[in-house]
Design a protein around this motif. Structure first.
Motif, PDB file in Angstrom:
ATOM      1  N   ALA A  98       0.835  -1.210   0.000  1.00 15.10           N
ATOM      2  CA  ALA A  98       0.000   0.000   0.000  1.00 15.10           C
ATOM      3  C   ALA A  98       0.863   1.251   0.000  1.00 15.10           C
ATOM      4  N   PHE A  99       2.006   1.183   0.663  1.00 11.70           N
ATOM      5  CA  PHE A  99       2.927   2.328   0.693  1.00 11.70           C
ATOM      6  C   PHE A  99       3.319   2.726  -0.719  1.00 11.70           C
ATOM      7  N   TRP A 100       3.733   1.755  -1.529  1.00 11.90           N
ATOM      8  CA  TRP A 100       4.188   2.074  -2.884  1.00 11.90           C
ATOM      9  C   TRP A 100       3.024   2.368  -3.828  1.00 11.90           C
ATOM     10  N   ARG A 101       1.870   1.755  -3.606  1.00  5.97           N
ATOM     11  CA  ARG A 101       0.715   2.077  -4.457  1.00  5.97           C
ATOM     12  C   ARG A 101       0.292   3.528  -4.272  1.00  5.97           C
ATOM     13  N   VAL A 102       0.215   3.985  -3.026  1.00  5.40           N
ATOM     14  CA  VAL A 102      -0.169   5.375  -2.776  1.00  5.40           C
ATOM     15  C   VAL A 102       0.924   6.318  -3.259  1.00  5.40           C
ATOM     16  N   THR A 103       2.183   5.960  -3.018  1.00  5.08           N
ATOM     17  CA  THR A 103       3.291   6.789  -3.494  1.00  5.08           C
ATOM     18  C   THR A 103       3.240   6.946  -5.012  1.00  5.08           C
ATOM     19  N   LYS A 104       2.940   5.866  -5.720  1.00  3.12           N
ATOM     20  CA  LYS A 104       2.849   5.939  -7.181  1.00  3.12           C
ATOM     21  C   LYS A 104       1.772   6.928  -7.611  1.00  3.12           C
ATOM     22  N   GLN A 105       0.602   6.846  -7.004  1.00  2.00           N
ATOM     23  CA  GLN A 105      -0.492   7.745  -7.395  1.00  2.00           C
ATOM     24  C   GLN A 105      -0.151   9.210  -7.114  1.00  2.00           C
ATOM     25  N   SER A 193      -9.417  12.435   7.731  1.00  2.00           N
ATOM     26  CA  SER A 193      -9.271  11.264   8.596  1.00  2.00           C
ATOM     27  C   SER A 193      -7.946  10.539   8.386  1.00  2.00           C
ATOM     28  N   LEU A 194      -7.291  10.760   7.258  1.00  5.12           N
ATOM     29  CA  LEU A 194      -6.077  10.008   6.926  1.00  5.12           C
ATOM     30  C   LEU A 194      -4.817  10.866   6.952  1.00  5.12           C
ATOM     31  N   VAL A 195      -4.944  12.150   6.638  1.00 11.74           N
ATOM     32  CA  VAL A 195      -3.848  13.101   6.837  1.00 11.74           C
ATOM     33  C   VAL A 195      -4.029  13.707   8.218  1.00 11.74           C
ATOM     34  N   GLU A 196      -3.096  13.423   9.109  1.00 10.76           N
ATOM     35  CA  GLU A 196      -3.270  13.819  10.507  1.00 10.76           C
ATOM     36  C   GLU A 196      -2.825  15.248  10.785  1.00 10.76           C
ATOM     37  N   ALA A 197      -1.900  15.747   9.987  1.00  9.47           N
ATOM     38  CA  ALA A 197      -1.414  17.121  10.192  1.00  9.47           C
ATOM     39  C   ALA A 197      -0.702  17.577   8.935  1.00  9.47           C
ATOM     40  N   GLU A 206      13.789  28.810   2.778  1.00  9.67           N
ATOM     41  CA  GLU A 206      12.821  28.166   1.907  1.00  9.67           C
ATOM     42  C   GLU A 206      11.699  27.587   2.756  1.00  9.67           C
ATOM     43  N   GLU A 207      10.505  27.473   2.164  1.00  8.10           N
ATOM     44  CA  GLU A 207       9.377  26.857   2.846  1.00  8.10           C
ATOM     45  C   GLU A 207       8.998  25.567   2.127  1.00  8.10           C
ATOM     46  N   VAL A 208       8.922  24.489   2.902  1.00  4.24           N
ATOM     47  CA  VAL A 208       8.606  23.172   2.367  1.00  4.24           C
ATOM     48  C   VAL A 208       7.265  22.730   2.933  1.00  4.24           C
ATOM     49  N   ILE A 209       6.369  22.247   2.084  1.00  5.61           N
ATOM     50  CA  ILE A 209       5.081  21.728   2.530  1.00  5.61           C
ATOM     51  C   ILE A 209       5.315  20.377   3.200  1.00  5.61           C
ATOM     52  N   ILE A 210       4.834  20.248   4.438  1.00  2.00           N
ATOM     53  CA  ILE A 210       4.966  19.008   5.193  1.00  2.00           C
ATOM     54  C   ILE A 210       3.579  18.405   5.392  1.00  2.00           C
ATOM     55  N   ILE A 211       3.438  17.125   5.054  1.00  2.00           N
ATOM     56  CA  ILE A 211       2.172  16.415   5.224  1.00  2.00           C
ATOM     57  C   ILE A 211       2.438  15.142   6.024  1.00  2.00           C
ATOM     58  N   ILE A 212       1.711  14.975   7.127  1.00  2.00           N
ATOM     59  CA  ILE A 212       1.849  13.782   7.956  1.00  2.00           C
ATOM     60  C   ILE A 212       0.594  12.942   7.774  1.00  2.00           C
ATOM     61  N   ALA A 213       0.742  11.817   7.107  1.00  2.00           N
ATOM     62  CA  ALA A 213      -0.384  10.919   6.867  1.00  2.00           C
ATOM     63  C   ALA A 213      -0.191   9.625   7.656  1.00  2.00           C
ATOM     64  N   LYS A 214      -1.283   8.936   7.879  1.00  2.00           N
ATOM     65  CA  LYS A 214      -1.178   7.612   8.469  1.00  2.00           C
ATOM     66  C   LYS A 214      -0.445   6.678   7.505  1.00  2.00           C
ATOM     67  N   HIS A 215       0.075   5.587   8.030  1.00  2.00           N
ATOM     68  CA  HIS A 215       0.667   4.599   7.128  1.00  2.00           C
ATOM     69  C   HIS A 215      -0.446   4.043   6.243  1.00  2.00           C
ATOM     70  N   PRO A 216      -0.216   3.898   4.939  1.00  2.00           N
ATOM     71  CA  PRO A 216      -1.303   3.524   4.022  1.00  2.00           C
ATOM     72  C   PRO A 216      -1.847   2.111   4.190  1.00  2.00           C
ATOM     73  N   GLY A 218      -3.875  -0.877   4.830  1.00  2.00           N
ATOM     74  CA  GLY A 218      -5.225  -1.093   5.309  1.00  2.00           C
ATOM     75  C   GLY A 218      -6.120   0.125   5.266  1.00  2.00           C
ATOM     76  N   LYS A 219      -5.642   1.222   4.677  1.00  2.00           N
ATOM     77  CA  LYS A 219      -6.433   2.455   4.610  1.00  2.00           C
ATOM     78  C   LYS A 219      -7.061   2.597   3.216  1.00  2.00           C
ATOM     79  N   PRO A 220      -8.165   3.368   3.088  1.00  2.00           N
ATOM     80  CA  PRO A 220      -8.737   3.635   1.761  1.00  2.00           C
ATOM     81  C   PRO A 220      -7.794   4.519   0.944  1.00  2.00           C
ATOM     82  N   GLU A 221      -7.161   3.939  -0.042  1.00  2.00           N
ATOM     83  CA  GLU A 221      -6.052   4.605  -0.723  1.00  2.00           C
ATOM     84  C   GLU A 221      -6.495   5.795  -1.561  1.00  2.00           C
ATOM     85  N   ALA A 222      -7.604   5.669  -2.267  1.00  2.00           N
ATOM     86  CA  ALA A 222      -8.076   6.796  -3.083  1.00  2.00           C
ATOM     87  C   ALA A 222      -8.390   7.995  -2.204  1.00  2.00           C
ATOM     88  N   GLU A 223      -8.984   7.741  -1.043  1.00  2.17           N
ATOM     89  CA  GLU A 223      -9.304   8.826  -0.117  1.00  2.17           C
ATOM     90  C   GLU A 223      -8.031   9.486   0.413  1.00  2.17           C
TER      91      GLU A 223
END
Length: 235
Positions: A98-105, A193-197, A206-216, A218-223
């Motif tokens: 799931a990690f690589w499937r979500v990363t690919k998308q 519900s899946l991106v926590e912060a 420089e400013e970098v966008i930081i996204i903290i998501a749950k580990h993919p 077992g999670k709904p990947e499209a969401e």
């Protein structure tokens, strides 16, 4: 700079009181695709098996660091294996992750790559913790504690070198907490519900966008992908 940070990490680990001195461990370093465009960096928790194996009883710090970073300097794309392993019947099938499937998308969307190939070469992939069991499984709490300070410094060094526009941590806040604490400003994502912060890391003006998501897993990947893209499109 990364090599020097890695020297400090392994040197301190070697003299630490880590009790499981015969455990087979491995060293991971960030992997930059050959077509990386300073757009997207993906960060996981730790590898589940990797190259550069050692145990505390036979670790030669300088030799290991030279091995890691000499390999990183080869002309082959370090992330070619991700696409080469997609859907294979034997060995590690990255399509089953799931990690690589979500990363690919996410990579295809943010890098505007509609092709099913080439997406891995456009990212940087790293992990919070660089030392992990060599076969499978996450590092223990003890092993995490003994490397945390140096892994945090390594993560900053990676960000400075690769200068990404967006960094997605597929770690959950429970793993991320403590990292980059002196440089990042985060806000919780109550509407997701899946991106926590998410927030901004300020580094070298420089400013970098930081996204903290749950580990993919077992999670709904499209969401999850939609939540991530909704942040990158408005930040």
């Amino acid at each position: 700079m990364q090599a020097q940070k890695y020297l400090s990490l392994l040197s301190q680990l070697k003299i630490s009181k880590y009790k499981n001195s015969s455990q087979s461990l491995c060293c991971f370093n960030a992997q930059k695709g050959n077509e990386y465009n300073n757009n997207l960096m993906i960060v996981g928790r730790a590898v589940n098996g990797w190259h550069h194996e050692f145990d505390m009883n036979n670790l030669n710090v300088e030799t290991m660091v030279n091995e890691i970073f000499n390999q990183a300097a080869t002309s082959d794309c370090p992330l070619k294996w991700v696409e080469d392993s997609w859907g294979i019947n034997e060995g590690y099938n990255t399509k089953s992750s799931a990690f690589w499937r979500v990363t690919k998308q996410v990579s295809q969307c943010l890098n505007e790559n509609s092709s099913s190939t080439g997406w891995a070469s456009k990212i940087v992939w790293s992990n919070l913790y660089k030392i992990a069991p060599s076969i499978t499984g996450n590092p223990s709490d003890s092993l995490c504690d003994k490397q945390f300070v140096y892994c945090n410094e390594l993560l900053l060094a990676e960000i400075e070198e690769y200068n990404p526009r967006v960094i997605i941590f597929f770690t959950g806040l429970n793993w991320f907490n403590g990292f980059l604490s002196n440089a990042v400003s985060l806000a919780s994502n109550k509407e997701h519900s899946l991106v926590e912060a998410h927030g901004v890391l300020k580094i070298n003006d420089e400013e970098v966008i930081i996204i903290i998501a749950k580990h993919p897993q077992g999670k709904p990947e499209a969401e999850m992908v939609n939540e991530i893209l909704s942040i990158t499109s408005v930040t």
